[in-house]
Design an enzyme around this catalytic site. Structure first.
Site, PDB file in Angstrom:
ATOM      1  N   THR A 188       0.744  -1.101   0.006  1.00  0.00           N
ATOM      2  CA  THR A 188      -0.057  -0.250   0.140  1.00  0.00           C
ATOM      3  C   THR A 188       1.037   1.133  -0.076  1.00  0.00           C
ATOM      4  OG1 THR A 188      -1.418   1.281   1.379  1.00  0.00           O
ATOM      5  CG2 THR A 188       0.079  -0.281   2.493  1.00  0.00           C
ATOM      6  N   TYR A 219      -1.615   0.459   9.994  1.00  0.00           N
ATOM      7  CA  TYR A 219      -1.764  -0.185   8.951  1.00  0.00           C
ATOM      8  C   TYR A 219      -0.564  -0.307   7.871  1.00  0.00           C
ATOM      9  CZ  TYR A 219      -3.524  -1.139   4.222  1.00  0.00           C
ATOM     10  OH  TYR A 219      -3.736  -1.561   2.828  1.00  0.00           O
TER      11      TYR A 219
HETATM   12  N1  UFG Z   1     -12.695  10.774   3.298  1.00  0.00           N
HETATM   13  C1  UFG Z   1     -13.607  11.706   3.853  1.00  0.00           C
HETATM   14  N2  UFG Z   1     -14.815  11.073   3.955  1.00  0.00           N
HETATM   15  C2  UFG Z   1     -15.242   9.990   4.170  1.00  0.00           C
HETATM   16  C3  UFG Z   1     -14.245   8.985   3.790  1.00  0.00           C
HETATM   17  C4  UFG Z   1     -13.060   9.411   3.476  1.00  0.00           C
HETATM   18  O1  UFG Z   1     -13.315  12.780   3.801  1.00  0.00           O
HETATM   19  O2  UFG Z   1     -16.415   9.448   4.321  1.00  0.00           O
HETATM   20  C5  UFG Z   1     -11.247  11.054   3.013  1.00  0.00           C
HETATM   21  C6  UFG Z   1     -10.229  10.599   3.914  1.00  0.00           C
HETATM   22  O3  UFG Z   1     -10.073  11.276   5.272  1.00  0.00           O
HETATM   23  C7  UFG Z   1      -9.007  10.680   3.104  1.00  0.00           C
HETATM   24  C8  UFG Z   1      -9.614  10.476   1.517  1.00  0.00           C
HETATM   25  O4  UFG Z   1     -10.936  10.651   1.845  1.00  0.00           O
HETATM   26  O5  UFG Z   1      -8.442  11.810   2.970  1.00  0.00           O
HETATM   27  C9  UFG Z   1      -9.419   8.984   1.337  1.00  0.00           C
HETATM   28  O6  UFG Z   1      -9.829   8.124   2.153  1.00  0.00           O
HETATM   29  P1  UFG Z   1     -10.048   6.596   2.016  1.00  0.00           P
HETATM   30  O7  UFG Z   1     -10.605   6.034   3.145  1.00  0.00           O
HETATM   31  O8  UFG Z   1     -10.885   6.397   0.810  1.00  0.00           O
HETATM   32  O9  UFG Z   1      -8.565   6.041   1.624  1.00  0.00           O
HETATM   33  P2  UFG Z   1      -7.183   6.046   2.366  1.00  0.00           P
HETATM   34  O10 UFG Z   1      -6.678   7.274   1.593  1.00  0.00           O
HETATM   35  O11 UFG Z   1      -7.339   6.503   3.937  1.00  0.00           O
HETATM   36  O12 UFG Z   1      -6.452   4.849   2.351  1.00  0.00           O
HETATM   37  C10 UFG Z   1      -6.652   4.174   1.149  1.00  0.00           C
HETATM   38  C11 UFG Z   1      -6.787   2.627   1.526  1.00  0.00           C
HETATM   39  C12 UFG Z   1      -5.404   1.878   1.972  1.00  0.00           C
HETATM   40  C13 UFG Z   1      -4.302   2.697   1.057  1.00  0.00           C
HETATM   41  C14 UFG Z   1      -4.449   4.010   0.747  1.00  0.00           C
HETATM   42  C15 UFG Z   1      -3.418   4.417  -0.082  1.00  0.00           C
HETATM   43  O13 UFG Z   1      -7.802   2.171   2.597  1.00  0.00           O
HETATM   44  O14 UFG Z   1      -5.372   0.537   1.924  1.00  0.00           O
HETATM   45  O15 UFG Z   1      -5.844   4.296   0.344  1.00  0.00           O
HETATM   46  O16 UFG Z   1      -3.458   5.738  -0.312  1.00  0.00           O
HETATM   47  F1  UFG Z   1      -3.210   2.525   1.599  1.00  0.00           F
END
Ligand code: UFG
Length: 334
Positions: free
Chosen positions: A123, A150
């Site tokens: 990741t 993670y």
């Molecule tokens: N976000 C919101 N509201 C929501 C959900 C997410 O504002 O309801 C924001 C988060 O704070 C973040 C962005 O959208 O800034 C992306 O969040 P995600 O939960 O979609 O994804 P993440 O970037 O946290 O993590 C994902 C995968 C990981 C991976 C990562 C790599 O879950 O496994 O992308 O960039 F490592």
């Protein structure tokens, strides 16, 4: 090729299983504990082609050894893992057990039964908060400084795999570091069925499908152009093809290596939300929330290496298309 896919009933694993069924030439086995993977996904895959299914948890070594003693595998695609950044901050041990220890266990059994090839789901979370953000994105040499358990659990797994390969020169691996995977099968047969998923495009698709009354944007004072976090969203079908390329790369005897999987282009949370409203035509409610623990401000991939060394060429580098496929699947899902 006799292939074992761990986590093959889950979101990314099932799309890779589909890509391998469509490619042909593989005898597929799927192992999944069905904690987040679903029976319905397996049924949808079974309508596309045949595979063996083992309902098993990787922590159960006895059962794992039994499977390997009865079946020969040439290559393992290891997806089974816990994947939610925020959950990992709240419950780190779940991540060290499910991700790190289970990877070690799988390797132990794989070595015992002579499996020589592994493709591992890693990741972008291993990079943490990028020190400086190069225009062309983060490359694979960028310092590894995860800011959540993670990412830590995945780095430890990467290191274990690398050490095993050093100790066993005929053992070869490809580690793929995924950026933000989203979207669904373009024919709508499978998608992100994960219960209680927290991923942005999935949540927006649920709001647009009127399954969720509103959503939150987690933080708007990040050092980014509009204050919300920036991510590199990659269509799950393109990511699945990266795995097919990785498999072919290992079959032709190429050396073990690590590759980023992303498009090299970032979109902010606000842009994704706006695009989700445009694509669906639904003006769902969005609230401003506080920052979510563990979130880096910007994560954008440099993907030159996988393009050059594997000849991977993405076909769906289009945010509207990614969102549309997620939304259409969510609306029509079983
Ligand atoms: N976000 C919101 N509201 C929501 C959900 C997410 O504002 O309801 C924001 C988060 O704070 C973040 C962005 O959208 O800034 C992306 O969040 P995600 O939960 O979609 O994804 P993440 O970037 O946290 O993590 C994902 C995968 C990981 C991976 C990562 C790599 O879950 O496994 O992308 O960039 F490592």
């Amino acid at each position: 090729m006799r292939i074992l896919i761990t986590g093959g009933a889950g979101y990314i694993g099932s799309h890779v299983a589909k890509a391998l069924i469509e490619r042909g030439g593989c005898e597929l086995s799927i192992l999944d504990n069905l904690s987040t993977g679903s029976q319905a996904t397996l049924e949808a895959l079974a309508r596309m082609g045949s595979f063996q299914f083992f309902h098993n948890d990787l922590s159960n070594k006895e059962a794992l050894s039994e499977i390997f003693s009865r079946n020969r595998f040439d290559l393992i695609l290891h997806f089974a893992a816990s994947v939610e950044v925020f959950e990992s901050v709240q419950n780190p041990l779940k991540y060290y057990f499910n991700n790190t220890l289970n990877t070690a266990q799988l390797l132990d059994v794989a070595l015992e039964y002579g499996v020589k090839k592994l493709i591992f789901s890693s990741t972008a979370a291993v990079y943490g908060e990028p020190r400086e953000i190069p225009k062309e994105g983060i490359d694979e040499e960028h310092p590894l400084k995860p800011i959540n358990p993670y990412g830590q659990s995945k780095i430890m797994s990467e290191r274990i795999i690398q050490d095993v390969a050093r100790a066993h020169p005929d053992f070869k691996f490809v580690i793929l570091r995924y950026f933000n995977v989203a979207g669904a099968d373009l024919q709508g047969r499978i998608g992100q069925a994960t219960p209680k998923a927290t991923h942005l495009i999935k949540i927006a698709a649920e709001c647009a499908s009127l399954k969720r009354p509103w959503m939150e944007i987690y933080g708007e004072d990040y050092p980014t152009p509009d204050g919300s976090c920036v991510r590199d969203y990659i269509h799950v079908e393109d990511l699945a093809q990266a795995h097919v390329r990785a498999m072919e790369y290992l079959i032709r005897g190429a050396s073990s290596d690590i590759f980023n999987c992303g498009y090299g282009r970032g979109y902010s949370v606000k842009e994704v939300v706006q695009k989700s409203k445009e694509v669906s035509g639904v003006d769902f409610e969005v609230r401003m929330g506080g920052k979510r623990a563990g979130d880096p401000a910007i994560l954008v991939a440099q993907s030159a290496k996988i393009r050059e060394k594997m000849g991977w060429e993405p076909l769906y580098d289009d945010l509207a298309l990614i969102i549309k496929s997620a939304y259409e699947w969510e609306r029509g899902r079983w």
